[in-house]
Motif scaffolding. Sequence first.
Motif, PDB file in Angstrom:
ATOM      1  N   GLU A  11       0.820  -1.209   0.000  1.00 41.41           N
ATOM      2  CA  GLU A  11       0.000   0.000   0.000  1.00 41.41           C
ATOM      3  C   GLU A  11       0.855   1.261   0.000  1.00 41.41           C
ATOM      4  OE1 GLU A  11      -0.384  -2.516   1.974  1.00 41.41           O
ATOM      5  OE2 GLU A  11      -2.386  -3.338   1.559  1.00 41.41           O
ATOM      6  N   MET A  12       2.010   1.219   0.680  1.00 40.66           N
ATOM      7  CA  MET A  12       2.899   2.370   0.687  1.00 40.66           C
ATOM      8  C   MET A  12       3.720   2.447  -0.593  1.00 40.66           C
ATOM      9  SD  MET A  12       5.935   3.424   3.380  1.00 40.66           S
ATOM     10  CE  MET A  12       4.825   3.416   4.791  1.00 40.66           C
ATOM     11  N   PHE A  13       4.077   1.297  -1.135  1.00 37.98           N
ATOM     12  CA  PHE A  13       4.935   1.276  -2.323  1.00 37.98           C
ATOM     13  C   PHE A  13       4.207   1.799  -3.560  1.00 37.98           C
ATOM     14  CE2 PHE A  13       6.676  -0.776  -6.105  1.00 37.98           C
ATOM     15  CZ  PHE A  13       8.023  -0.494  -5.975  1.00 37.98           C
ATOM     16  N   GLU A  14       2.954   1.454  -3.713  1.00 38.25           N
ATOM     17  CA  GLU A  14       2.224   1.763  -4.948  1.00 38.25           C
ATOM     18  C   GLU A  14       2.176   3.262  -5.268  1.00 38.25           C
ATOM     19  OE1 GLU A  14      -1.499  -0.205  -4.534  1.00 38.25           O
ATOM     20  OE2 GLU A  14      -0.730  -2.163  -5.210  1.00 38.25           O
ATOM     21  N   PRO A  15       1.876   4.158  -4.303  1.00 38.35           N
ATOM     22  CA  PRO A  15       1.895   5.590  -4.655  1.00 38.35           C
ATOM     23  C   PRO A  15       3.274   6.098  -5.044  1.00 38.35           C
ATOM     24  CG  PRO A  15       0.701   5.218  -2.597  1.00 38.35           C
ATOM     25  CD  PRO A  15       1.393   3.945  -2.933  1.00 38.35           C
ATOM     26  N   PHE A  16       4.325   5.476  -4.487  1.00 35.88           N
ATOM     27  CA  PHE A  16       5.686   5.912  -4.774  1.00 35.88           C
ATOM     28  C   PHE A  16       6.282   5.220  -5.996  1.00 35.88           C
ATOM     29  CE2 PHE A  16       5.515   7.467  -0.436  1.00 35.88           C
ATOM     30  CZ  PHE A  16       6.324   8.590  -0.475  1.00 35.88           C
ATOM     31  N   ALA A  17       5.640   4.175  -6.492  1.00 32.17           N
ATOM     32  CA  ALA A  17       6.227   3.377  -7.575  1.00 32.17           C
ATOM     33  C   ALA A  17       6.595   4.213  -8.806  1.00 32.17           C
ATOM     34  CB  ALA A  17       5.282   2.234  -7.947  1.00 32.17           C
ATOM     35  N   PRO A  18       5.696   5.080  -9.341  1.00 29.96           N
ATOM     36  CA  PRO A  18       6.090   5.856 -10.528  1.00 29.96           C
ATOM     37  C   PRO A  18       7.307   6.730 -10.291  1.00 29.96           C
ATOM     38  CG  PRO A  18       3.714   5.968 -10.177  1.00 29.96           C
ATOM     39  CD  PRO A  18       4.287   5.342  -8.954  1.00 29.96           C
ATOM     40  N   ILE A  19       7.378   7.354  -9.105  1.00 28.20           N
ATOM     41  CA  ILE A  19       8.504   8.242  -8.843  1.00 28.20           C
ATOM     42  C   ILE A  19       9.769   7.448  -8.557  1.00 28.20           C
ATOM     43  CG2 ILE A  19       8.376   8.584  -6.326  1.00 28.20           C
ATOM     44  CD1 ILE A  19       8.659  11.300  -9.006  1.00 28.20           C
ATOM     45  N   PHE A  20       9.642   6.233  -8.026  1.00 24.85           N
ATOM     46  CA  PHE A  20      10.808   5.356  -7.864  1.00 24.85           C
ATOM     47  C   PHE A  20      11.448   5.066  -9.219  1.00 24.85           C
ATOM     48  CE2 PHE A  20       9.825   3.081  -3.583  1.00 24.85           C
ATOM     49  CZ  PHE A  20      10.305   4.195  -2.907  1.00 24.85           C
ATOM     50  N   ASN A 135      -6.733   8.011   0.409  1.00 27.12           N
ATOM     51  CA  ASN A 135      -6.798   8.677  -0.891  1.00 27.12           C
ATOM     52  C   ASN A 135      -5.391   8.872  -1.453  1.00 27.12           C
ATOM     53  OD1 ASN A 135      -7.475  10.119  -3.133  1.00 27.12           O
ATOM     54  ND2 ASN A 135      -8.310  11.889  -2.061  1.00 27.12           N
ATOM     55  N   THR A 136      -5.054   8.115  -2.478  1.00 27.93           N
ATOM     56  CA  THR A 136      -3.730   8.226  -3.117  1.00 27.93           C
ATOM     57  C   THR A 136      -3.825   8.778  -4.539  1.00 27.93           C
ATOM     58  OG1 THR A 136      -3.860   5.919  -3.871  1.00 27.93           O
ATOM     59  CG2 THR A 136      -2.809   6.322  -1.730  1.00 27.93           C
ATOM     60  N   ARG A 137      -4.973   9.319  -4.901  1.00 25.24           N
ATOM     61  CA  ARG A 137      -5.137   9.832  -6.260  1.00 25.24           C
ATOM     62  C   ARG A 137      -4.246  11.037  -6.527  1.00 25.24           C
ATOM     63  NH1 ARG A 137     -11.329  11.016  -6.937  1.00 25.24           N
ATOM     64  NH2 ARG A 137     -10.917  11.878  -4.866  1.00 25.24           N
ATOM     65  N   HIS A 138      -3.971  11.818  -5.460  1.00 28.66           N
ATOM     66  CA  HIS A 138      -3.154  13.009  -5.655  1.00 28.66           C
ATOM     67  C   HIS A 138      -1.766  12.658  -6.187  1.00 28.66           C
ATOM     68  CE1 HIS A 138      -6.224  14.539  -2.811  1.00 28.66           C
ATOM     69  NE2 HIS A 138      -6.068  15.656  -3.498  1.00 28.66           N
ATOM     70  N   TYR A 139      -1.222  11.531  -5.753  1.00 29.11           N
ATOM     71  CA  TYR A 139       0.096  11.120  -6.228  1.00 29.11           C
ATOM     72  C   TYR A 139       0.084  10.925  -7.738  1.00 29.11           C
ATOM     73  CZ  TYR A 139       1.266  10.096  -1.322  1.00 29.11           C
ATOM     74  OH  TYR A 139       1.505  10.194   0.021  1.00 29.11           O
ATOM     75  N   THR A 140      -0.937  10.228  -8.227  1.00 29.40           N
ATOM     76  CA  THR A 140      -1.033   9.957  -9.666  1.00 29.40           C
ATOM     77  C   THR A 140      -1.291  11.234 -10.454  1.00 29.40           C
ATOM     78  OG1 THR A 140      -1.937   7.759  -9.153  1.00 29.40           O
ATOM     79  CG2 THR A 140      -2.220   8.577 -11.402  1.00 29.40           C
ATOM     80  N   THR A 144       1.457  12.589 -13.094  1.00 30.54           N
ATOM     81  CA  THR A 144       1.050  12.611 -14.508  1.00 30.54           C
ATOM     82  C   THR A 144       1.018  14.020 -15.054  1.00 30.54           C
ATOM     83  OG1 THR A 144      -0.314  10.638 -14.096  1.00 30.54           O
ATOM     84  CG2 THR A 144      -0.725  11.874 -16.121  1.00 30.54           C
ATOM     85  N   GLY A 145       0.485  14.960 -14.283  1.00 30.92           N
ATOM     86  CA  GLY A 145       0.401  16.351 -14.729  1.00 30.92           C
ATOM     87  C   GLY A 145       1.762  16.972 -14.966  1.00 30.92           C
ATOM     88  N   THR A 146       2.716  16.688 -14.082  1.00 27.23           N
ATOM     89  CA  THR A 146       4.057  17.255 -14.231  1.00 27.23           C
ATOM     90  C   THR A 146       4.755  16.705 -15.459  1.00 27.23           C
ATOM     91  OG1 THR A 146       4.218  17.454 -11.815  1.00 27.23           O
ATOM     92  CG2 THR A 146       6.264  17.605 -13.066  1.00 27.23           C
ATOM     93  N   VAL A 147       4.668  15.394 -15.654  1.00 26.34           N
ATOM     94  CA  VAL A 147       5.310  14.779 -16.827  1.00 26.34           C
ATOM     95  C   VAL A 147       4.664  15.297 -18.111  1.00 26.34           C
ATOM     96  CG1 VAL A 147       5.731  12.610 -18.031  1.00 26.34           C
ATOM     97  CG2 VAL A 147       6.020  12.723 -15.562  1.00 26.34           C
TER      98      VAL A 147
END
Length: 406
Positions: A11-20, A135-140, A144-147
């Motif tokens: 659960e903690m890894f998934e929001p950080f996965a794209p930035i990892f 709520n982890t939608r903010h991470y995505t 996504t918006g920055t990229v």
Amino acid sequence: MVHPSVTITQEMFEPFAPIFYLSRFMCLHPLKWKKSNYNYCVTKSWIYVAYGCLVNIFIVSTGIYGLYRAYELNVIYSMKVTSYAGLYVKITDITVVMSTFTIGVLCTSYKVNKYLNYFHYLTKVDHLLQKRPENTRHYTIVTTGTVLAFLTIFIYDLVIGLQMGSKTEGVFASLAYLFPFYVAYFSLFVVELVYWHLVHSITVRLAVLNKRLSEILNGHNLCQIDKKAHNIVDTLKPDSNKGKLIKSTSVEKFVDLMKAYENLTEAAKIVNDCYGLVMLIVLLGCLIHLLVTPYSLRTLTLEQSSPVFIVAQSIWMGIHIARLMLIIEPCHGCFQQLKDTSAIVCKLRLSEKEKEYRKAIDFFLTFLAQCRIEFSAFGLTALGRNLLPPIAGAVTTYLVILFQFQ
């Protein structure tokens, strides 16, 4: 204590996965991870450390050479620089980007073990709070918006070059020369994304802490024991000991919340230690870019350049403002949550009559006053919305000087 590896939940890894993945690709965090059941073991990778150093040397050297060659071609000169003053401004822009890329790679690679400690503290916080942010939608959305913002301006610059291909010789070569510079520029976006993730993760856990404290304030937890505690109490004799255990268990729950806050302060210290110098350079870069871009925009407008160049500079100006807000807004959100924490604990102090509870609450208030969660740029300035007026004033002052004295 520095942990060479850390185990975090899925659960903690998934929001950080794209930035990892992004940060590792951009040489910012030499990490590797392995999934085991529902957990991930994250460790430092010496292979990616070597990869980061080699790629950094390659990008900086080819970027400087490529820009030198590109400015020898009239196409780049006509696209972005129309005077010697503009040339000096552009050289400043390039220096900021390349130096930030280099220092960012060196700092994050050197302090990667402390970076892993950050996740160790977050894991402890989730365990103490017995609840994870939902709520982890903010991470995505932010990632996504920055990229997409970077890809938008990159593609727009590419289209401008292709449009000029029929007029000027060597445009494709110049775009190839500029590619390392855009890679270094993208690293700035990734650094700011990583910082946003780290600060925002502390903010959302402060929100969970405030929710738990609000439940105590409303009488949902402090005066009630979970089923396990009830079973323990019922086994005690005589009955006079039951009340003592009930109070002791309730106080322990409150102490767990204090320990959760303590771990959040430690996580914030790690963020400041790992990214303080990098954020200082990024802020200086934002300040310079906010000077360079309006200056270039004004120059292009006065010289009646093509509208496509004016639009490009306008987009860049909006992106630089968004970059600044990407650093400041999560820090401001954390500050607001911290104010809510202090307010809730003060209300608890006023409403609580039990002596044992009041001692615990008094200690928490003292801890909140002495150990505040703050984010700074290398200890020189606090990060938050209070930084916006000085930056706006500095940009306005220097722009007036540039416009008046050319």
